[in-house]
Design an enzyme around this catalytic site. Structure first.
Site, PDB file in Angstrom:
ATOM      1  N   GLU A 246       0.800  -1.222   0.000  1.00 63.08           N
ATOM      2  CA  GLU A 246       0.000   0.000   0.000  1.00 63.08           C
ATOM      3  C   GLU A 246       0.834   1.274   0.000  1.00 63.08           C
ATOM      4  O   GLU A 246       0.525   2.222  -0.701  1.00 63.08           O
ATOM      5  CB  GLU A 246      -0.918   0.063   1.239  1.00 63.08           C
ATOM      6  CG  GLU A 246      -1.864  -1.086   1.379  1.00 63.08           C
ATOM      7  CD  GLU A 246      -1.357  -2.058   2.410  1.00 63.08           C
ATOM      8  OE1 GLU A 246      -0.180  -2.443   2.311  1.00 63.08           O
ATOM      9  OE2 GLU A 246      -2.125  -2.435   3.311  1.00 63.08           O
TER      10      GLU A 246
ATOM     11  N   ASP B 157      -1.783  -5.126   3.743  1.00 63.01           N
ATOM     12  CA  ASP B 157      -1.882  -5.454   5.172  1.00 63.01           C
ATOM     13  C   ASP B 157      -2.723  -6.710   5.437  1.00 63.01           C
ATOM     14  O   ASP B 157      -3.655  -7.018   4.686  1.00 63.01           O
ATOM     15  CB  ASP B 157      -2.484  -4.278   5.940  1.00 63.01           C
ATOM     16  CG  ASP B 157      -1.487  -3.136   6.104  1.00 63.01           C
ATOM     17  OD1 ASP B 157      -0.293  -3.359   5.864  1.00 63.01           O
ATOM     18  OD2 ASP B 157      -1.909  -2.025   6.470  1.00 63.01           O
TER      19      ASP B 157
ATOM     20  N   ASP C 292      -5.376  -7.784   6.957  1.00 65.22           N
ATOM     21  CA  ASP C 292      -6.706  -7.655   7.551  1.00 65.22           C
ATOM     22  C   ASP C 292      -7.734  -7.545   6.429  1.00 65.22           C
ATOM     23  O   ASP C 292      -7.393  -7.674   5.251  1.00 65.22           O
ATOM     24  CB  ASP C 292      -6.768  -6.447   8.497  1.00 65.22           C
ATOM     25  CG  ASP C 292      -6.416  -5.132   7.790  1.00 65.22           C
ATOM     26  OD1 ASP C 292      -6.270  -5.135   6.548  1.00 65.22           O
ATOM     27  OD2 ASP C 292      -6.299  -4.104   8.480  1.00 65.22           O
TER      28      ASP C 292
ATOM     29  N   GLU D 136      -9.342  -4.995   5.224  1.00 68.46           N
ATOM     30  CA  GLU D 136      -9.082  -3.875   4.317  1.00 68.46           C
ATOM     31  C   GLU D 136      -7.937  -4.214   3.371  1.00 68.46           C
ATOM     32  O   GLU D 136      -8.000  -3.939   2.170  1.00 68.46           O
ATOM     33  CB  GLU D 136      -8.745  -2.620   5.132  1.00 68.46           C
ATOM     34  CG  GLU D 136      -9.075  -1.315   4.455  1.00 68.46           C
ATOM     35  CD  GLU D 136     -10.565  -1.050   4.353  1.00 68.46           C
ATOM     36  OE1 GLU D 136     -10.963  -0.348   3.406  1.00 68.46           O
ATOM     37  OE2 GLU D 136     -11.319  -1.556   5.194  1.00 68.46           O
TER      38      GLU D 136
ATOM     39  N   TYR E 151       1.831  -5.826  13.635  1.00 72.16           N
ATOM     40  CA  TYR E 151       0.695  -5.162  13.004  1.00 72.16           C
ATOM     41  C   TYR E 151      -0.201  -4.512  14.050  1.00 72.16           C
ATOM     42  O   TYR E 151      -0.522  -5.113  15.076  1.00 72.16           O
ATOM     43  CB  TYR E 151      -0.104  -6.163  12.174  1.00 72.16           C
ATOM     44  CG  TYR E 151      -1.116  -5.510  11.278  1.00 72.16           C
ATOM     45  CD1 TYR E 151      -0.737  -4.518  10.395  1.00 72.16           C
ATOM     46  CD2 TYR E 151      -2.457  -5.875  11.321  1.00 72.16           C
ATOM     47  CE1 TYR E 151      -1.663  -3.898   9.575  1.00 72.16           C
ATOM     48  CE2 TYR E 151      -3.392  -5.267  10.491  1.00 72.16           C
ATOM     49  CZ  TYR E 151      -2.984  -4.278   9.633  1.00 72.16           C
ATOM     50  OH  TYR E 151      -3.901  -3.662   8.814  1.00 72.16           O
TER      51      TYR E 151
ATOM     52  N   ARG F 294      -3.362  -3.256  13.925  1.00 69.06           N
ATOM     53  CA  ARG F 294      -4.833  -3.364  13.934  1.00 69.06           C
ATOM     54  C   ARG F 294      -5.200  -4.777  14.366  1.00 69.06           C
ATOM     55  O   ARG F 294      -5.228  -5.696  13.560  1.00 69.06           O
ATOM     56  CB  ARG F 294      -5.413  -3.028  12.561  1.00 69.06           C
ATOM     57  CG  ARG F 294      -5.271  -1.556  12.205  1.00 69.06           C
ATOM     58  CD  ARG F 294      -5.981  -1.180  10.922  1.00 69.06           C
ATOM     59  NE  ARG F 294      -5.835   0.241  10.645  1.00 69.06           N
ATOM     60  CZ  ARG F 294      -4.853   0.770   9.925  1.00 69.06           C
ATOM     61  NH1 ARG F 294      -3.931  -0.020   9.393  1.00 69.06           N
ATOM     62  NH2 ARG F 294      -4.780   2.068   9.713  1.00 69.06           N
TER      63      ARG F 294
ATOM     64  N   HIS G 261      -4.642 -11.828  14.674  1.00 70.96           N
ATOM     65  CA  HIS G 261      -3.242 -11.427  14.745  1.00 70.96           C
ATOM     66  C   HIS G 261      -2.782 -11.458  16.188  1.00 70.96           C
ATOM     67  O   HIS G 261      -3.571 -11.556  17.114  1.00 70.96           O
ATOM     68  CB  HIS G 261      -3.055 -10.007  14.198  1.00 70.96           C
ATOM     69  CG  HIS G 261      -3.698  -9.790  12.870  1.00 70.96           C
ATOM     70  ND1 HIS G 261      -3.324 -10.477  11.744  1.00 70.96           N
ATOM     71  CD2 HIS G 261      -4.700  -8.964  12.490  1.00 70.96           C
ATOM     72  CE1 HIS G 261      -4.062 -10.075  10.721  1.00 70.96           C
ATOM     73  NE2 HIS G 261      -4.917  -9.171  11.155  1.00 70.96           N
TER      74      HIS G 261
END
Length: 710
Positions: free
Chosen positions: A32, A105, A107, A109, A322, A324, A368
């Site tokens: 990203e 990432d 997740d 998203e 990570y 989140r 996670h």
């Protein structure tokens, strides 16, 4: 030397090196952000090319709903405006690449970003091209590329369902707000719940009726040693003092000339356990409480620490895992490394044999690990020179919390003493830290030691003084960012990635404002909340919103179909929308008279509600466009020109400052409020400055300071 010998010598000095042909195809990796691309590129070497998509490349159109309600709620994705050059470069690089890997990432998203990129590049959906890693370190990245997988469509569907639900809510309710209240307003699924919680708390404060109560603190003495105790009750039972009459009745039972007896001494050892490592929510809460970081600021700093920092050892390295996550789980290798570090730096007595395990919040995914340093050996002190002040503060917080979670409890000796005379009981509590344990690394808000004299049952003590005091019960406090995030999480509203944008949105829309770090609803926010609460009760229903989040989690787990989840929500909701369009009357936000006239045309000035709050405007708008900011006059004479008064203003970043009412004729400015007195030492004007625990009056030159006002 012969020519042959020279040639042989030259060959020895310049060993042959295998060259990589410029035409050799490289493997393409798409992430990203540019900083993440730079870090990963150094780990993977010259056979890989790592590029950034700069976040999402496709999304729903802004100009229309973009969801085909009649055909299974299919979203109409378009390329995001301004991303044309990025998409063009991605296609060019993909065409020239030997293989393409999607490393966004780990997740929902990130999975959706990978899926959108794969669609734009027309990649094979059955191909194993998805790579994820929980930490950006050389070993973790290289290991991840050994086992690529296909894109997880359950994750994509969960993100897609959230996006479609939020679009259906936003683009259905917002037009009603435009028609009935004011243009430019918006409503969202999670933001409406957050706003409603803030307004419910404000209503509790408004409706709060204070109740009187009294306390009696007393000073006692055993020999020469003094200590304090407080009234507890009578005849061993706790009693409340509701008024002064109750206090006098108690005091009349006491004889100050006679001794009091120690009737009970309770000695105990209290063990205070460390907290588990951070989740996204607890990190945001602690950063707000301890560092005064806004939620968005915390997440930005955490993202930078995760994506990689150059620490002077060649390639940049991700300093934290990570950020989140809703899990407190820790990998075995990290536990072992922490245990070794604690043994070496603090001693075996500080290392926990069975570290604390956090309890998962209801609905937590545990996908996670917790947020922790990628290596506990990279101490904050060693990393400080490579980090910005904000990065350092947050890294220090994350590192300390993780290390503390692997340490032994704090042990405190406590002592509770009951002091009695004529059936009246006083209580004294003492404590002394016996072993600091985890607080050696992660200090909390524990108070100081309160050491009592060596008291035993049957001892006689004397009362030296009694201090009755009147109090009134206080209303509940307004939400801070930390308290609101905690409440949202406890109620299952939103997920780690949604808290920062949610709080940011309700402030940008001027539905709430932050005053002294606490949320206060605006008049506009209350109007919007009132309309949504009456017409769309499910939207602000905490339980209902939590159930929607649970459904999204089940989509991620492959237990529910995303179209059915959206349909189950939208059918009853669409009926509420139709009813609201018919029944809601237009809300007239009447302008108040300002009590002054326009300097340009002489017409009366009025108070209008704008995007950033109220302001003065000419009543002849749009024929006259004169506007003025509403300022709060402190009544203090300007220390510079002595003609105007000091008024409170706000900067573009909404920070309060003080200036002269005669600006621009007088350019006096101060971040702290002048109080109208001069420094007795140098004659400079004194200011009132907010400090921890209250306010302080001081001289800006630093030569004079008055006591803090509690």
């Amino acid at each position: 030397m012969s020519l042959a010998t020279k040639q042989e010598s030259t060959t020895k000095k310049k060993p042959t090196r295998r060259k990589v042909s410029r035409t050799t195809q490289k493997k393409l990796v798409i992430v990203e952000s540019p900083s993440k691309a730079k870090t990963i590129g150094k780990y993977l070497g010259r056979t890989y090319k790592v590029v950034a998509s700069l976040g999402h490349v496709r999304d729903l159109p802004k100009s229309r709903m973009g969801v085909d309600i009649d055909h299974d709620y299919q979203p109409d994705y378009i390329s995001i405006r301004g991303k044309g050059d990025v998409i063009k470069e991605l296609r060019k690089d993909a065409k020239a690449a030997k293989a393409v890997y999607l490393a966004s990432d780990p997740d929902r998203e990130g999975e959706a970003i990978a899926w959108h990129v794969a669609n734009l590049l027309k990649m094979d959906p059955t191909e194993k091209n998805r790579v994820t890693f929980h930490e950006i370190t050389k070993d973790a990245v290289k290991e991840a590329f050994k086992e690529p997988r296909t894109i997880n469509m359950n994750l994509v569907d969960a993100q897609q369902a959230r996006r479609v639900l939020d679009r259906l809510v936003g683009y259905s309710i917002s037009p009603i707000l435009w028609k009935k209240v004011k243009k430019g307003l918006s409503a969202g699924r999670v933001q409406s719940v957050a706003l409603n919680l803030i307004i419910q708390r404000e209503n509790e404060i408004r409706n709060f009726v204070p109740e009187e109560y009294w306390t009696i603190d007393a000073d006692f003495k055993k020999g020469r040693e003094k200590f304090q105790a407080s009234f507890y009750g009578q005849n061993g039972k706790k009693a409340n003092l509701k008024n002064q009459e109750d206090v006098q009745a108690v005091l009349q039972q006491l004889d100050r000339q006679q001794d009091f007896s120690i009737t009970k001494v309770d000695r105990r050892e209290r063990r205070r356990m460390p907290q588990p490592p951070f989740t996204t929510s607890t990190m945001q809460q602690d950063a707000n409480r301890r560092l005064n970081f806004r939620t968005r600021k915390t997440m930005m700093a955490a993202q930078q620490l995760y994506e990689g920092i150059n620490i002077g050892q060649g390639a940049a390295v991700g300093l934290i895992t990570y950020m989140r996550t809703d899990s407190t789980r820790i990998a075995g290798v990290a536990k072992h490394e922490a245990s070794t570090f604690i043994h070496e730096h603090y001693g075996a007595e500080y290392a926990a044999t069975k570290p604390v395990k956090g309890k998962l919040q209801e609905g937590a995914q545990d996908a996670h690990e917790a947020i922790r340093p990628t290596s506990v050996n990279r101490t904050p002190a060693e990393m400080k020179e490579f980090l910005t002040p904000d990065q350092y503060k947050l890294y220090n917080l994350i590192w300390s919390r993780f290390v503390a979670s692997q340490m032994t409890p704090q042990v405190t000796d406590t002592m509770a003493v009951t002091i009695t005379q004529n059936g009246v009981d006083f209580r004294a509590n003492g404590s002394k830290v016996k072993f600091d344990g985890f607080t050696k690394v992660y200090k909390g808000s524990q108070g100081k030691d309160n050491i009592l004299p060596n008291l035993e049952e049957g001892d006689a003590v004397k009362m030296v003084a009694d201090n009755p005091a009147q109090h009134f019960t206080q209303p509940p406090a307004r939400f801070t960012e930390a308290a609101l995030v905690k409440t949202l999480e406890e109620n299952g509203v939103g997920r780690p990635s949604t808290y920062a944008p949610t709080l940011d949105t309700i402030q940008r829309r001027y539905y709430v404002k932050l005053e002294s770090r606490h949320f206060e609803p605006t008049e506009l926010g209350e109007i919007v909340n009132d309309l949504i609460t009456k017409q769309f009760p499910d939207i602000v229903n905490v339980k209902f919103t939590a159930e929607v989040e649970d459904s999204l989690d089940k989509i991620e787990e492959g237990k529910e179909n995303w179209v059915q989840v959206v349909d189950g929500f939208y059918k009853p909701f669409s009926k509420e929308v139709a009813t609201a369009e018919e029944q809601v009357a237009k809300i007239e936000m009447k302008d108040e008279l300002a009590g002054s006239n326009c300097e340009i045309c002489g017409a009366p000035m009025v108070i209008k509600m704008g995007k950033y709050g109220k302001f003065y405007a000419c009543s002849r708008f749009p024929n006259c466009r004169n506007t003025k900011a509403i300022v709060k006059d402190t009544g203090v004479e300007c220390p510079l020109c002595h003609q105007g008064t000091v008024v409170e203003r706000k900067s573009k970043k909404n920070r309060v400052f003080y200036g002269c009412s005669r600006y621009p004729d007088c350019d006096f400015l101060s971040w702290d409020r002048p109080i109208g007195r001069d420094c007795p030492k140098d004659g400079h004007f004194l200011v009132e400055k907010k400090v921890k625990g209250g306010k302080q009056v001081l001289c800006p030159n630093g030569d004079y300071k008055e006591e803090v006002q509690k």
